[in-house]
Design an enzyme around this catalytic site. Structure first.
Site, PDB file in Angstrom:
ATOM      1  N   LYS A  84      76.711   0.335  13.945  1.00 18.73           N
ATOM      2  CA  LYS A  84      76.162   1.689  14.011  1.00 18.73           C
ATOM      3  C   LYS A  84      74.689   1.597  13.635  1.00 18.73           C
ATOM      4  O   LYS A  84      74.331   1.445  12.483  1.00 18.73           O
ATOM      5  CB  LYS A  84      76.878   2.629  13.044  1.00 18.73           C
ATOM      6  CG  LYS A  84      76.504   4.080  13.319  1.00 18.73           C
ATOM      7  CD  LYS A  84      76.419   4.951  12.081  1.00 18.73           C
ATOM      8  CE  LYS A  84      75.202   4.744  11.238  1.00 18.73           C
ATOM      9  NZ  LYS A  84      73.918   5.056  11.894  1.00 18.73           N
ATOM     10  N   GLU A 140      60.961   3.387  -4.844  1.00 17.03           N
ATOM     11  CA  GLU A 140      60.543   2.510  -3.751  1.00 17.03           C
ATOM     12  C   GLU A 140      59.611   3.354  -2.875  1.00 17.03           C
ATOM     13  O   GLU A 140      60.039   4.348  -2.282  1.00 17.03           O
ATOM     14  CB  GLU A 140      61.786   2.064  -2.975  1.00 17.03           C
ATOM     15  CG  GLU A 140      61.492   0.962  -1.979  1.00 17.03           C
ATOM     16  CD  GLU A 140      62.747   0.488  -1.261  1.00 17.03           C
ATOM     17  OE1 GLU A 140      63.719   1.248  -1.153  1.00 17.03           O
ATOM     18  OE2 GLU A 140      62.731  -0.664  -0.778  1.00 17.03           O
ATOM     19  N   CYS A 170      62.098  -3.382   2.699  1.00 18.77           N
ATOM     20  CA  CYS A 170      62.697  -3.396   1.351  1.00 18.77           C
ATOM     21  C   CYS A 170      62.120  -4.524   0.506  1.00 18.77           C
ATOM     22  O   CYS A 170      62.311  -4.538  -0.707  1.00 18.77           O
ATOM     23  CB  CYS A 170      64.205  -3.479   1.446  1.00 18.77           C
ATOM     24  SG  CYS A 170      64.764  -4.753   2.551  1.00 18.77           S
ATOM     25  N   GLU A 228      72.562  -4.754   1.457  1.00 19.11           N
ATOM     26  CA  GLU A 228      71.138  -5.069   1.268  1.00 19.11           C
ATOM     27  C   GLU A 228      70.452  -3.734   1.026  1.00 19.11           C
ATOM     28  O   GLU A 228      70.185  -2.989   1.961  1.00 19.11           O
ATOM     29  CB  GLU A 228      70.558  -5.723   2.526  1.00 19.11           C
ATOM     30  CG  GLU A 228      71.184  -7.050   2.896  1.00 19.11           C
ATOM     31  CD  GLU A 228      70.910  -8.153   1.909  1.00 19.11           C
ATOM     32  OE1 GLU A 228      70.091  -7.941   0.965  1.00 19.11           O
ATOM     33  OE2 GLU A 228      71.507  -9.225   2.035  1.00 19.11           O
TER      34      GLU A 228
HETATM   35  P1  ADP Z   1      66.656   5.620   5.028  1.00 15.08           P
HETATM   36  O1  ADP Z   1      66.696   6.683   3.974  1.00 15.08           O
HETATM   37  O2  ADP Z   1      65.612   4.621   4.812  1.00 15.08           O
HETATM   38  O3  ADP Z   1      66.741   6.132   6.434  1.00 15.08           O
HETATM   39  P2  ADP Z   1      69.449   5.192   4.962  1.00 15.08           P
HETATM   40  O4  ADP Z   1      70.213   4.441   3.930  1.00 15.08           O
HETATM   41  O5  ADP Z   1      69.637   6.677   5.019  1.00 15.08           O
HETATM   42  O6  ADP Z   1      67.957   4.782   4.787  1.00 15.08           O
HETATM   43  O7  ADP Z   1      69.771   4.632   6.424  1.00 15.08           O
HETATM   44  C1  ADP Z   1      70.207   3.332   6.696  1.00 15.08           C
HETATM   45  C2  ADP Z   1      71.397   3.398   7.629  1.00 15.08           C
HETATM   46  O8  ADP Z   1      72.437   4.093   6.959  1.00 15.08           O
HETATM   47  C3  ADP Z   1      71.164   4.156   8.928  1.00 15.08           C
HETATM   48  O9  ADP Z   1      71.903   3.515   9.963  1.00 15.08           O
HETATM   49  C4  ADP Z   1      71.765   5.510   8.642  1.00 15.08           C
HETATM   50  O10 ADP Z   1      72.210   6.188   9.802  1.00 15.08           O
HETATM   51  C5  ADP Z   1      72.939   5.120   7.793  1.00 15.08           C
HETATM   52  N1  ADP Z   1      73.497   6.184   6.947  1.00 15.08           N
HETATM   53  C6  ADP Z   1      72.857   7.210   6.356  1.00 15.08           C
HETATM   54  N2  ADP Z   1      73.727   7.967   5.676  1.00 15.08           N
HETATM   55  C7  ADP Z   1      74.963   7.414   5.835  1.00 15.08           C
HETATM   56  C8  ADP Z   1      76.285   7.721   5.382  1.00 15.08           C
HETATM   57  N3  ADP Z   1      76.514   8.761   4.607  1.00 15.08           N
HETATM   58  N4  ADP Z   1      77.298   6.906   5.764  1.00 15.08           N
HETATM   59  C9  ADP Z   1      77.056   5.841   6.545  1.00 15.08           C
HETATM   60  N5  ADP Z   1      75.851   5.490   7.008  1.00 15.08           N
HETATM   61  C10 ADP Z   1      74.808   6.267   6.657  1.00 15.08           C
END
Ligand code: ADP
Length: 478
Positions: A174, A381, A284, A250
């Protein structure tokens, strides 16, 4: 966008346009780059079923067969380096030179793990009883899932897919909703390389929560590999408890850089520029807190500010651009808030300190001095082009401050004193330490964090372990 890359999701070897779509926005211009399939949690469950159906045949192939396919996939990606880099710059914003580099970096993981899987040795264990024999087998852990971030849309995906597929796992990816097009382009090339249907699936969605829950709650998915924020990582950790899934996380970093009086100043300035401003500060492992010893503080700061002020800011596909836009409105609002909070508490901007004159999502490359531990910018960060400088007197003080955060991914040390080098390297709570260097990531070495920066390692021989189970076999001898 190149018309030859897909916008449909890829499940079980079929292209799924989805009933609805969502737009992908170019962060530099605000233009729509494309519209991709907006899948539902039910579609994610279909992808898991497809991966499960493909697992027995894929894991039963020899590592040599799988390696040949991974190498072919890598070669096709590299042949498309230029259009893929342009696609990445369009949906992610990074300068074209960095995007080209990332395509090659991504391929290096496919090649590395293709070879590494040939060495997934088990053991023959000396028996404790004459009548028995003991072995261990290394086997694919099962269906794996990957949730990938927008900052390295190809490399993070390839790092997970290379390890998973080489180990014999099948995978559901995903990608981040900001950068799904690169993931779909890789799916097209996987298909062309002969990756069998169901082995590599890409589900695009604007509902990461729903998709994430479907992946976490599935008992079929045995490994979840995630790269992203610490906050979402902790949520996934909790959501995976019910199925006792193996997790590779990560998560965020807050990288300290320790620049000592005895450092080579040119090397330290260039190292910090590379570690800080790559991808507009949105990695990161980006330098987050730069500790500079008192004796060189003035000269280092002046040179860093000069170099920073000279960085060309602009749309990533223009020649000479070094710093592109931030990914979205929340990202730039966060950087703005961190800087204004720091300045209000006594920090000083030697260059930058505000949004860039270009407007939009561009933030001016910034050097802040006089940052202290009490400021939010020290703990958070930044994920933007802001170098936060903290002056220190002694080695012990620098180490104490460097470790005074909840995370520990990368750390950087600039010194020419070999004794100090070993003391500091050993004392830092970081999974990766670069000495007199600003760019440590490479496929052959393990990448991962300590403390709340995550679990497990990607790359190196360690990266394959995440996708392998060890089976112990006890044989009663004749
Ligand atoms: P950022 O804040 O830097 O965008 P995220 O951790 O939100 O970092 O995003 C990293 C990945 O996690 C993306 O693929 C995002 O779609 C996914 N993501 C965000 N929220 C969720 C969630 N609740 N469950 C699963 N995946 C998520």
């Amino acid at each position: 966008m190149s018309p030859s890359y897909p916008t449909s999701a890829f499940i079980g070897g079929r292209w799924i346009p989805g009933e609805i779509t969502f737009p992908v926005i170019n962060p530099a211009t605000g233009d729509i780059v494309g519209r991709v399939a907006d899948l539902t949690p039910d579609d994610v469950r279909d992808a898991i079923d497809s991966a499960a159906a493909a697992l027995p045949a894929w894991s039963a192939r020899t590592a040599y067969d799988r390696a040949a396919i991974l190498h072919r996939w890598g070669a096709l990606i590299l042949a498309d380096q230029e259009p893929l880099a342009r696609l990445m710059t369009a949906e992610q914003g990074k300068p074209l030179a960095e995007a080209r580099g990332e395509v090659a970096f991504g391929v290096s993981f496919l090649d590395w793990f293709a070879e590494e899987a040939k060495r997934a040795y088990g053991d023959v264990i000396p028996p404790t009883m004459a009548s028995k024999r003991y072995l261990t087998l290394r086997q694919a852990a099962g269906v794996a899932a990957a949730i990938t971030p927008w900052n390295f849309p190809i490399a993070m995906l390839a790092r997970k897919a290379g390890a998973a597929l080489a180990a014999g796992c099948t995978l559901v990816v995903k990608p981040a909703e900001e950068t799904p097009l690169c993931a779909l382009a890789l799916a097209k090339l996987a298909e062309a390389a002969g990756v069998p249907p169901g082995v590599f699936n890409v589900v695009t969605t604007s509902d990461p929560q729903g998709a994430g829950l479907a992946l976490c709650e599935s008992p079929t998915v045995r490994v979840l590999s995630f790269t992203g924020s610490t906050e979402v990582g902790k949520l996934l950790y909790r959501q995976c408890a019910g199925t006792v899934k193996r997790l590779a996380l990560e998560l965020g970093g807050n990288a300290p850089v320790l620049v000592f009086d005895d450092a080579d100043l040119d090397q330290a300035v260039e190292g910090v520029i590379a570690a800080k401003f790559r991808n507009a500060g949105q990695t990161c492992v980006c330098a987050n807190r730069i500790f500079v010893q008192a004796g060189i503080h003035e000269s280092f700061t002046r040179r860093l500010a000069e170099r920073t002020a000279a960085l060309a800011v602009g749309v990533g596909d223009k020649d000479g651009v070094a710093v592109g836009p931030l990914i979205n409105a929340e990202a730039i609002a966060k950087v703005e808030r961190l800087v204004s909070d720091a300045v209000a508490s006594g920090a000083r901007a030697l260059t930058g300190g505000s949004r860039h004159a270009r407007g939009g999502l561009f933030y001016a490359p910034t050097v802040l001095t006089g940052v202290t531990q009490a400021m939010e910018i020290f703990q958070a960060e930044i994920f933007g082009p802001v170098a936060a400088l903290i002056q220190f007197e002694t080695e012990a003080e620098a180490i104490r401050m460097a470790n005074a955060v909840a995370v520990g991914l990368a750390g950087y040390v600039f010194t020419r004193d070999i004794g100090r080098m070993f003391r500091v390297v050993e004392a830092l709570d970081c999974g990766i330490v670069a000495v007199n260097d600003g760019l440590p990531s490479v496929a052959a070495a393990p990448f991962g964090g300590m403390k709340e920066s995550g679990l497990g390692r990607e790359g190196g021989h360690q990266g394959l372990e995440e996708y392998l189970d060890t089976k112990y076999v006890c044989i009663g001898a004749a």
